[in-house]
Design a protein around this motif. Sequence first.
Motif, mmCIF file in Angstrom:
data_model
loop_
_atom_site.group_PDB
_atom_site.id
_atom_site.type_symbol
_atom_site.label_atom_id
_atom_site.label_comp_id
_atom_site.label_asym_id
_atom_site.label_seq_id
_atom_site.Cartn_x
_atom_site.Cartn_y
_atom_site.Cartn_z
ATOM 1 N N TYR A 132 0.782 -1.265 0.061
ATOM 2 C CA TYR A 132 0.023 0.129 0.041
ATOM 3 C C TYR A 132 0.743 1.208 0.051
ATOM 4 O O TYR A 132 0.341 2.244 -0.235
ATOM 5 N N ASP A 176 -7.028 3.187 14.826
ATOM 6 C CA ASP A 176 -6.912 3.193 13.200
ATOM 7 C C ASP A 176 -5.763 2.561 12.900
ATOM 8 O O ASP A 176 -5.357 1.834 11.810
ATOM 9 N N TYR A 213 -0.888 4.759 6.166
ATOM 10 C CA TYR A 213 -1.120 6.567 6.312
ATOM 11 C C TYR A 213 -0.251 6.778 7.311
ATOM 12 O O TYR A 213 0.437 8.151 7.137
ATOM 13 N N GLU A 214 0.174 6.262 8.335
ATOM 14 C CA GLU A 214 1.006 6.802 9.358
ATOM 15 C C GLU A 214 2.490 6.766 8.816
ATOM 16 O O GLU A 214 3.060 7.869 8.934
ATOM 17 N N GLY A 265 3.111 6.853 5.608
ATOM 18 C CA GLY A 265 3.050 8.144 4.589
ATOM 19 C C GLY A 265 3.187 9.289 4.936
ATOM 20 O O GLY A 265 4.135 10.158 4.349
ATOM 21 N N ALA A 266 2.876 9.832 6.161
ATOM 22 C CA ALA A 266 3.171 10.991 6.982
ATOM 23 C C ALA A 266 4.455 11.135 7.009
ATOM 24 O O ALA A 266 5.059 12.347 7.037
ATOM 25 N N VAL A 270 -0.476 6.738 -0.225
ATOM 26 C CA VAL A 270 -1.139 5.566 0.263
ATOM 27 C C VAL A 270 -1.849 4.839 -0.994
ATOM 28 O O VAL A 270 -2.615 5.864 -1.631
ATOM 29 N N ASP A 287 -0.124 15.251 4.655
ATOM 30 C CA ASP A 287 0.616 14.112 4.627
ATOM 31 C C ASP A 287 -0.152 12.980 5.368
ATOM 32 O O ASP A 287 0.054 11.577 5.074
ATOM 33 N N LEU A 288 -0.955 13.531 6.390
ATOM 34 C CA LEU A 288 -1.683 12.516 7.203
ATOM 35 C C LEU A 288 -2.901 11.905 6.616
ATOM 36 O O LEU A 288 -3.760 11.202 7.006
ATOM 37 N N GLY A 289 -3.433 12.750 5.330
ATOM 38 C CA GLY A 289 -4.663 12.470 4.652
ATOM 39 C C GLY A 289 -5.644 13.133 4.874
ATOM 40 O O GLY A 289 -6.942 12.766 4.571
ATOM 41 N N ARG A 349 -11.882 7.871 9.354
ATOM 42 C CA ARG A 349 -10.859 6.627 9.986
ATOM 43 C C ARG A 349 -9.957 7.141 11.244
ATOM 44 O O ARG A 349 -9.666 6.322 11.895
ATOM 45 N N ARG A 350 -10.208 8.464 11.405
ATOM 46 C CA ARG A 350 -9.250 8.986 12.640
ATOM 47 C C ARG A 350 -10.502 9.265 13.911
ATOM 48 O O ARG A 350 -10.592 10.472 13.913
#
Length: 789
Positions: free
Chosen positions: A11, A173, A182-183, A185-186, A192, A435-437, A454-455
Amino acid sequence: MKLSRKFVSDYIDLDESLTINEIAEAMTSVGNEYDSAEKLINCTNLTVGHVLECVDHPDSDHLHVCKVDVGSEVLNIVCGAPNVRKGLKVIVALAGAKLPGGEIKRGVIRGVESNGMLCSKAELGLDSKFLTEEDKAGIHELPEDTEIGSDPIVALGLDDEVIDFELTSNRGDLLSIMGMAYELGAIYKKPVKEVDLSYTENTDDINNSFKVDVQTEDCPLFLGKMVKNVTIKESPEFIKNRLMASGIRPINNVVDISNYVMLETGQPLHYYDADRLGDTLVVRHANDGEKLVTLDSQERELSSEDIVIANKTDAVGLAGVMGGLSTEVEMDTKNILIEAAIFNNVMIRKTSKKILRSEASNRFEKGLDPKRTYLAIERSCHLLEKYADAEVVGGMSVYDKTDKADKKISVSIEKINKVLGIEIPEETCVSILKDLGFEVSSNNGLLDVVVPTRRLDVNIPEDLIEEVGRIYGMDNIKGKLPVLNVVTGSYDKTKREIKNKMVAMGLNETCSYTLIPKEEVHKFTTDSFEEIYLADPMSEDRNTLRYSLLYSLKEIYLYNKARNNTNISIFEVGKGFYKEDGIYKEDLKLAGLMTGDYYLDINNSKVDFYTVKGVVEELLEYLGFGGRYSFVVGGISDEFHPGQSASIILQGKPVGVIGKLHPNVLKDNVYVFEINLDKLLSNYPSKMSYKDIPKFPSISKDIAFILKKDVTAGEVMATIKKAGGKLLQSISVFDVYTGENVGEDEKSIAFKLNFLDPTRTLTDEEVMNVFNTIITKVESTHNAKLRDK
């Protein structure tokens, strides 16, 4: 949560140059601690070999002598596996290889040279739950097309690395590979990837033949999809390997897909054999006493606090915890109902603690994203169609009372920097949140942020500030001295002074558990109170809040004694807890325990009652209670020695206890004291008076009396004090003797008397007159005899 590097790399594109430890440390730097980071298979010097020849060992009925081609040479290897034979491709541990069981060395086995070992999967260190009976019984047989001399771990697809995270309870999450992506990715500024949700539906509609009836508000979301004509078989290697890296045992393609999607999305799924389920599925609370046989073949007795999935008549699953045996997917199952739901997380936690904690219940307890619920069931259909030949029935049974709107939160750059105490540029803040989405729009220093569902942990501006701070990096926040006038506080000042005084008297401070066994709560005290028992204790040894600190100190003494440390002088300042008239209360207490040698004394004297009494007196005098306290026999619990214990009385009211522990409690000579500081300090003098250091010398006299054993030192001291008048400044006991020259029912107590007049020097004649008066008064009052030797 175990993070498989290979799984998360599906991913997000992580640089291959990054080591697994570097990734783990990067995650730790943003608040996600880990327990371990290591290879899934931690072995060295392995290769793929081809068995060219296999003959029986000439001196053994079960060993074989094999000639194995490892690419660079042909080795002679002795092997005892029953399935070894000519033509096999095998895992070879060469000489010098390090396996979990030890290092492989060249050797001679019953007269035949052996230059390595042929390995089973078990010998590579895989957990036994991942192994088949064939894996446990013999060496592993690699596919025929495996290249000789290549790395067998790569050939098996087990060349993975795993980080075992210890996550905080608010980061549900991160109980998914996508959440971890996602984590990461940040951290590494990587996008992602989307998951493939594509599949083909037939022309039927599940709602025409199947109905979902949700009868409880504790199930806000329930989705159902139907697949037909599945083929149950072994899972693809990549699914099995990713499950094993995540700590889950592969079973078959259908069960494995449900676990795979749970790990991938964080949403647990459950599969029912649709032919054994019927045409209706009911979500309701269990009836008190209702029985359900779960997948582990255990009959469970349920209560109305449990949520069950049922057909028209009986429960077929325990919501969020475990399915029922009656609708289990088996090898002959053809049609499957897929369940994806959200249940009340508090109720799931209660049920799971009573029945079974599982990977699924752990995720339900933390809370789930309703959007991921839809995504998970779609992903499940995709994988079942692709790897189980499933025919997906059209439509979806939907019961949905959830709010799926993304959260909108605003926060100013000024507030972010003020709270964090640094200056982070606006573009950096925006970049971190993106960056955290998160979606971010900026307007004159005000950030409008859209937080995805999701958060679940991000709800207020302060949460956004935390996100910026942790991704920016705590190491990048420079410490600053506060710009304000600093004034020394008075809070807890007396408590600190008491601790410092105890340390100055040679006692070491301890800090012990406030939770003790229930049966110990009413010991070491005669007070009447209701104990505070934990409704859900982690263990029976720690199930009740303590009232007295002395049990804790006794346990510390026993711990030290077991390690040959018997010279102990310790104290603790802590809370005692109780309930009175339905009201929860707590008192601050000081407790001490002394035994063995007292090192503050230059002669290292043995601790006795008077040593401990002296420590308590010194503290009370230091706090300004001189002349206001006394030690009175009586009012003590059965845990104290009746002949060497007393209550501490302040202005007619008990504030503590002092004495030796009863031999029924400890056979050693252990002395303790406990003072209720809240009661003591409520009588704290508003003003303390001080006297000048005397300018004239004092005169000390020692005296010893033989008395009946039932006469206390305190009674004699009271008589001495009254007879001594103003010239007698102090009295102390320095010896208690029973032995020769003293009757069986008698004892000798020796006192040190100190005489002083602050205005002049006393004469010997004056002192002797008072001294003789004291002797006469004690003899007549207590039927005492002056001891002359």
